[in-house]
Design an enzyme around this catalytic site. Structure first.
Site, mmCIF file in Angstrom:
data_model
loop_
_atom_site.group_PDB
_atom_site.id
_atom_site.type_symbol
_atom_site.label_atom_id
_atom_site.label_comp_id
_atom_site.label_asym_id
_atom_site.label_seq_id
_atom_site.Cartn_x
_atom_site.Cartn_y
_atom_site.Cartn_z
ATOM 1 N N ARG A 185 10.370 8.050 4.113
ATOM 2 C CA ARG A 185 8.947 7.745 4.107
ATOM 3 C C ARG A 185 8.526 6.879 2.917
ATOM 4 N NH1 ARG A 185 3.641 11.631 3.606
ATOM 5 N NH2 ARG A 185 2.168 10.162 4.546
ATOM 6 N N LEU A 186 7.766 5.833 3.235
ATOM 7 C CA LEU A 186 7.011 5.066 2.242
ATOM 8 C C LEU A 186 5.551 5.427 2.465
ATOM 9 C CD1 LEU A 186 6.775 2.824 0.065
ATOM 10 C CD2 LEU A 186 6.576 1.185 1.937
ATOM 11 N N ASP A 207 -2.056 8.470 11.009
ATOM 12 C CA ASP A 207 -1.868 7.763 12.275
ATOM 13 C C ASP A 207 -0.636 8.290 13.014
ATOM 14 O OD1 ASP A 207 -0.134 6.698 10.374
ATOM 15 O OD2 ASP A 207 -0.303 4.650 11.089
ATOM 16 N N SER A 223 0.174 -11.010 4.844
ATOM 17 C CA SER A 223 0.955 -12.245 4.891
ATOM 18 C C SER A 223 0.479 -13.121 6.047
ATOM 19 C CB SER A 223 2.444 -11.920 5.073
ATOM 20 O OG SER A 223 3.171 -13.070 5.453
ATOM 21 N N GLY A 224 0.573 -14.437 5.863
ATOM 22 C CA GLY A 224 0.176 -15.385 6.895
ATOM 23 C C GLY A 224 1.255 -15.674 7.921
ATOM 24 N N GLY A 227 5.811 2.393 10.838
ATOM 25 C CA GLY A 227 4.787 1.392 11.096
ATOM 26 C C GLY A 227 3.390 1.888 10.806
ATOM 27 N N CYS A 285 8.219 2.961 6.930
ATOM 28 C CA CYS A 285 9.271 3.940 6.753
ATOM 29 C C CYS A 285 10.562 3.456 7.395
ATOM 30 C CB CYS A 285 8.860 5.271 7.394
ATOM 31 S SG CYS A 285 7.229 5.852 6.865
ATOM 32 N N VAL A 334 1.780 5.372 2.700
ATOM 33 C CA VAL A 334 0.695 4.400 2.728
ATOM 34 C C VAL A 334 -0.609 5.066 3.144
ATOM 35 C CG1 VAL A 334 -0.139 2.276 3.820
ATOM 36 C CG2 VAL A 334 2.271 2.476 3.190
#
Length: 607
Positions: A50-51, A102, A376-377, A78, A2, A53
């Site tokens: 807000r995104l 969360d 992602s690495g 986060g 977010c 998830v």
């Protein structure tokens, strides 16, 4: 994932300032395209984009905790990866939850432990908590600084937000850059000093820190840092510990109520994570989707260099076949890269690294069409000491940041006035020595071991924040969340004390990680030599930015002209400079183009 915003003022009633807070929050709509939220009290105003998830219905923000005494309000960006365990622990202490999010767990963690709540978190996070009882603001950021958080004090107000543009959207914050900001910009480039935000009077909460604000003081505290001790585990135990942490981390980071995919370059880091994630998907009889990046005519144009040994695509196919993923290869052309060069600059509100960010942004833009979250690495090279510089004497012994050893020509392209004003070599040395003084060296180490620990510290605390910023801004500009398992603080703590000779066991960089991934990858992939993030070799791209630079130099209104040696930059743009090669000129031209546009678009005032 977010975007967060906030405005606190202990002396003024700001409860009716919705227009200003909405402008601040709207500036980061891209970070949270799914919903918005606001909360006001007399002295506090919090905003949120807000995104979605986790827990679409229950994770609305700002989120409030109310009891008989007062209200505690939270705006949070986060993911808390251990929120399920924390919830159980808090329920045993009498906490009652209304949602499955969360966010609510973080809020109750603050209620239970106040500022010590950060000691209980495993995740990537940036948050602001306004405690009405104490009339106190807490700003907290995750251990490594994966999620961004900026703040500024103006008069009796504290302003904060996920991106610099949030603060610049407030009428009391001007886009001003002083001598110190110019020194950061030209002496250190995009790998800036932690906590330094370039703009005058704007600061960044450092990773592993939190800041407490009351009406009469601001107190910054470090809650996490690297501690040095002798590594006593044998090779087998070290491998098993690394594998165990990574397996646990990947399992946690696959939790989402939206599709999760994986980035895949065919290199060790992303391939290993793809292998671990692919196994988890198979347990649920699902297929992991993977994504890679390639360039038009790459097979024709590719040339081996210091950082890139071979092409990624053949190795991507090898991993896809071995793990059994559904793969998507995203191809980009030179024209598209030139057209979008300035978008990452607008995403981070600062000049960046050009095509290496532009291609990442365009890749995420395509991935967003299919998913919301990716693994992602990023950061494996920093924490496993994987860069070539770790074993080269020239870089180990240099009394400067290793990524700047071969960039002394930067001074030559500055105007004489600016050189005098910012003293480039002195500024670089000063910032390097500040970093050295932070390092917790271990008694008994020889000179080489101390230099390797020093370099490791530089990459984890200086270079890694730049890489994480690049990943966050380019992904969130498209409303896309990228998770970074190699940034789990437990892994970073452990590897900090693993000697370099063990990290590079089998006489190859990241040898210990290669052994850890042997259970999920074929040997040829495990032992592929490191090849950096891909970069286009198409001469059309270089020609495009050279012409653009010449246009800037020929325009008397270009704001960058007073800051540079015009004739020297002209020679570089024309390809006639005798010192700077094509590869070096590409990065330099990209950076100067972004600085010029940044000065124009943000109407920067040099003070």
């Amino acid at each position: 994932m977010c975007g967060i915003t906030g405005w606190i003022d202990w002396t003024m009633d700001i409860s009716n300032q919705k227009d200003i807070l909405k402008n601040m929050t709207d500036s980061i709509q891209h970070r949270g395209p799914d919903a918005e939220g606001f909360w006001f009290s007399k002295h506090a105003a919090l905003g949120h984009r807000r995104l979605i998830v986790i827990d679409p219905e229950g994770g609305l923000q700002p989120m409030l905790y109310k009891d008989d005494h007062a209200t505690i309000a939270l705006t949070f960006n986060g993911e808390i990866y251990n929120y399920q365990e924390l919830r159980i622990e808090l329920e045993k202490k009498g906490h009652i939850f209304q949602t499955k999010s969360d966010t609510e767990v973080l809020l109750h963690a603050y209620v239970e432990w106040e500022e010590d709540c950060v000691q209980h978190l495993n995740g990537i996070f940036a948050f602001g908590i306004w405690d009405e009882r104490r009339q106190r603001l807490m700003l907290g950021r995750d251990h490594l600084g994966v999620k961004p958080l900026f703040y500024a004090q103006r008069g009796t107000s504290i302003l904060f937000g996920s991106e610099l543009k949030v603060l610049l959207a407030h009428p009391s914050v001007k886009a001003e850059v002083d001598t110190d900001g110019l020194a950061e910009l030209f002496c250190l480039g995009p790998v800036r000093t932690p906590g330094h935000a370039i703009f005058k009077g704007i600061h960044e909460v450092r990773g592993g820190h939190y800041v407490l604000f009351t009406s009469n003081k601001a107190e910054t505290k470090q809650y996490w840092k690297l501690n040095s001790k002798t590594h006593t585990d044998d090779i087998h135990t070290t491998v098993e510990t690394i594998r165990s942490i990574l397996q646990d981390t990947v399992q946690r980071q696959l939790i989402a109520d939206r599709p999760v995919v994986s980035m895949l370059s065919g290199g060790l880091d992303s391939s290993g994570l793809t292998g671990l994630a692919g196994n988890e998907f198979k347990k649920n009889k699902e297929t992991l989707h993977t994504y890679s990046l390639t360039f038009t005519n790459e097979e024709r144009d590719f040339k081996e260099d210091f950082l890139r040994r071979d092409r990624d695509e053949p190795w991507v196919k090898r991993v896809v076949e071995h793990v059994g993923t559904k793969h998507h290869s995203i191809e980009l052309g030179a024209e598209k890269l030139v057209e979008n060069l300035l978008i990452p600059m607008r995403a981070r509100d600062l000049p960046g690294v050009g095509e290496l960010e532009t291609s990442l942004y365009l890749l995420f833009k395509e991935m967003k069409k299919d998913a919301t979250v990716a693994l992602s690495g990023e950061s494996a090279d920093e924490v496993f000491s994987g860069y070539p510089w770790f074993h080269q004497e020239e870089f180990l012994q240099a009394e400067m940041f290793p990524w700047g050893v071969n960039s002394s020509y930067i001074t030559d392209i500055l105007s004489e006035d600016l050189q005098v004003k910012i003293s480039p070599f002195h500024y670089q040395k000063q910032r390097f020595q500040e970093a050295v003084r932070e390092i917790p060296f271990l008694d008994g180490e020889n000179d080489v071991q101390m230099k390797q620990r020093q370099m490791s510290y530089m990459f984890i605390t200086r270079f890694l924040p730049f890489m994480l910023e690049r990943k966050d801004r380019t992904s969130m500009m498209t409303g896309f969340e990228v998770r970074v398992p190699f940034c789990d603080y437990r892994l970073v703590e452990y590897l900090w004390n693993v000697p370099f000779e063990i990290k590079s066991i089998d006489n190859i960089e990241k040898g210990i990680l290669r052994r850890a991934f042997q259970t999920v990858l074929p040997d040829d992939v495990c032992y592929r030599k490191k090849s950096a993030y891909p970069s286009t070799k198409d001469t059309t791209y270089l020609q495009g930015i050279r012409e653009w630079m010449q246009h800037v130099l020929n325009d008397d209104t270009s704001p960058i002209l007073s800051l540079i040696n015009i004739e020297r930059v002209r020679a570089i743009a024309e390809g006639t400079d005798e010192i700077i090669t094509d590869d070096e000129s590409k990065g330099l031209i990209e950076y100067l183009l972004q600085i010029n546009s940044w000065l124009q678009e943000y109407q920067i005032q040099l003070v």
